[in-house]
Design an enzyme around this catalytic site. Sequence first.
Site, PDB file in Angstrom:
ATOM      1  N   PHE A  12     -11.944  -0.563   1.676  1.00 25.76           N
ATOM      2  CA  PHE A  12     -13.078  -0.795   0.781  1.00 25.76           C
ATOM      3  C   PHE A  12     -12.997  -2.171   0.129  1.00 25.76           C
ATOM      4  CE2 PHE A  12     -14.581   0.039  -3.754  1.00 25.76           C
ATOM      5  CZ  PHE A  12     -15.905  -0.283  -3.488  1.00 25.76           C
ATOM      6  N   ILE A  13     -11.877  -2.485  -0.505  1.00 26.69           N
ATOM      7  CA  ILE A  13     -11.730  -3.799  -1.136  1.00 26.69           C
ATOM      8  C   ILE A  13     -11.350  -4.846  -0.097  1.00 26.69           C
ATOM      9  CG2 ILE A  13     -10.439  -5.147  -2.832  1.00 26.69           C
ATOM     10  CD1 ILE A  13     -10.164  -2.660  -4.532  1.00 26.69           C
ATOM     11  N   ASN A  78       1.697   3.057  -1.698  1.00 22.47           N
ATOM     12  CA  ASN A  78       1.539   2.173  -2.864  1.00 22.47           C
ATOM     13  C   ASN A  78       2.850   1.619  -3.404  1.00 22.47           C
ATOM     14  OD1 ASN A  78      -1.230   2.708  -2.738  1.00 22.47           O
ATOM     15  ND2 ASN A  78      -1.043   4.505  -4.049  1.00 22.47           N
ATOM     16  N   TYR A 128      -1.437   8.960  -8.595  1.00 23.09           N
ATOM     17  CA  TYR A 128      -1.897   7.677  -8.066  1.00 23.09           C
ATOM     18  C   TYR A 128      -1.453   6.533  -8.966  1.00 23.09           C
ATOM     19  CZ  TYR A 128      -5.088   3.790  -7.215  1.00 23.09           C
ATOM     20  OH  TYR A 128      -5.599   2.536  -6.996  1.00 23.09           O
ATOM     21  N   LYS A 132       1.099   3.397  -8.033  1.00 18.50           N
ATOM     22  CA  LYS A 132       0.710   1.991  -8.126  1.00 18.50           C
ATOM     23  C   LYS A 132       1.624   1.239  -9.087  1.00 18.50           C
ATOM     24  CE  LYS A 132      -2.265   0.180  -6.406  1.00 18.50           C
ATOM     25  NZ  LYS A 132      -2.341  -0.533  -5.088  1.00 18.50           N
TER      26      LYS A 132
END
Length: 345
Positions: A12-13, A78, A128, A132
């Site tokens: 997406f990014i 991540n 998540y 990260k």
Amino acid sequence: MKRLLLLGGHGFIGSQVRARLALHPEFVVSVAPPSSTLDLTTASDAAWDALIVDSRPDVIVNCAGRTTGNAEQLLEANALLPARLLQALTRLGHMPWLVHLGSGAEYGSSKHGTALSERAHPHPLSTYGISKLAGTQLLDLAFAGGQAQGTVLRVFNPLGAGQSEATLPGRAAAGLRAARLERRNQLTFGPLGSVRDYLDVRDVARAVVLVAGLNSAPTLLNVGSGRPTRSRDLVEALADIAGYRGVLAETAPGSSRSEAVPWQQANIRRLRALGWEPCYSQADALRELWRGSAPAHLRPLEGSLTSSTLISSAVSVAATSSTVHPVVSPRTPNKRTALKEQPAS
């Protein structure tokens, strides 16, 4: 010219970063294969070494990672992936400039009405966010110890075409599409009182490319709009762009993650000091999200005076103000609860 290796350039990014890099001829870009072809979390040392040796990068941009999955999958993508990258660079004795995408989820929640600066102590409240933060801390140690050089960009809530349905905006777009096709007069969400910092994903890409071109920068930079938006306002604005006139109910069970983080807003002064400013409005991002998810016959007509045009005008005015306003939706002007104005950060 700088040779740049882009990891995660098909996501997406990452796809937006790839498109932005194409506008900058000062970069010679190599893009790592998609994860379906080369999974960097399980790739051999030889595969990692070949990826770096073949591209001989002066800059590595890491957009690879996961936003959903179980704890093991999230930690592998991540935290383990940046660790594998550092190991490969150490084996090869190579020290390019690293730009790694972190997440605003690393911070957890903040006090109502306040903007989080990079000095804020992180205490993530989701698996998540924890995964990260582990990747960020690993890189921070490498930067501090001289084993690597670069910066981590803590991206808050990107908006745009191709957004996952695991996010509220992506889920709302999918729900609105289905509701219009099925002619449903009500769409149900969980509570929409949480406040987030939303930013057009193209502005995220602009920040990535800017930092990729630097020789030095702070090791941690927030990437956000600096403006808070209530989730209800965002969903109503998207509904207006979608041309949906039904009821947006908040009677579904709530998300524990959203309830745990009622307010999050980025302080973006560090990034602004490097010459970056958001250039897309929130309405721009929502239109791109809708266009990217809706069948052609449900997309708003270009140039017509739809409610989305009105939203764009309102947000453009708000963006020039010294205070922050919610996204303006003409849907139910008499029933809306205005978001408390906050200074831009």
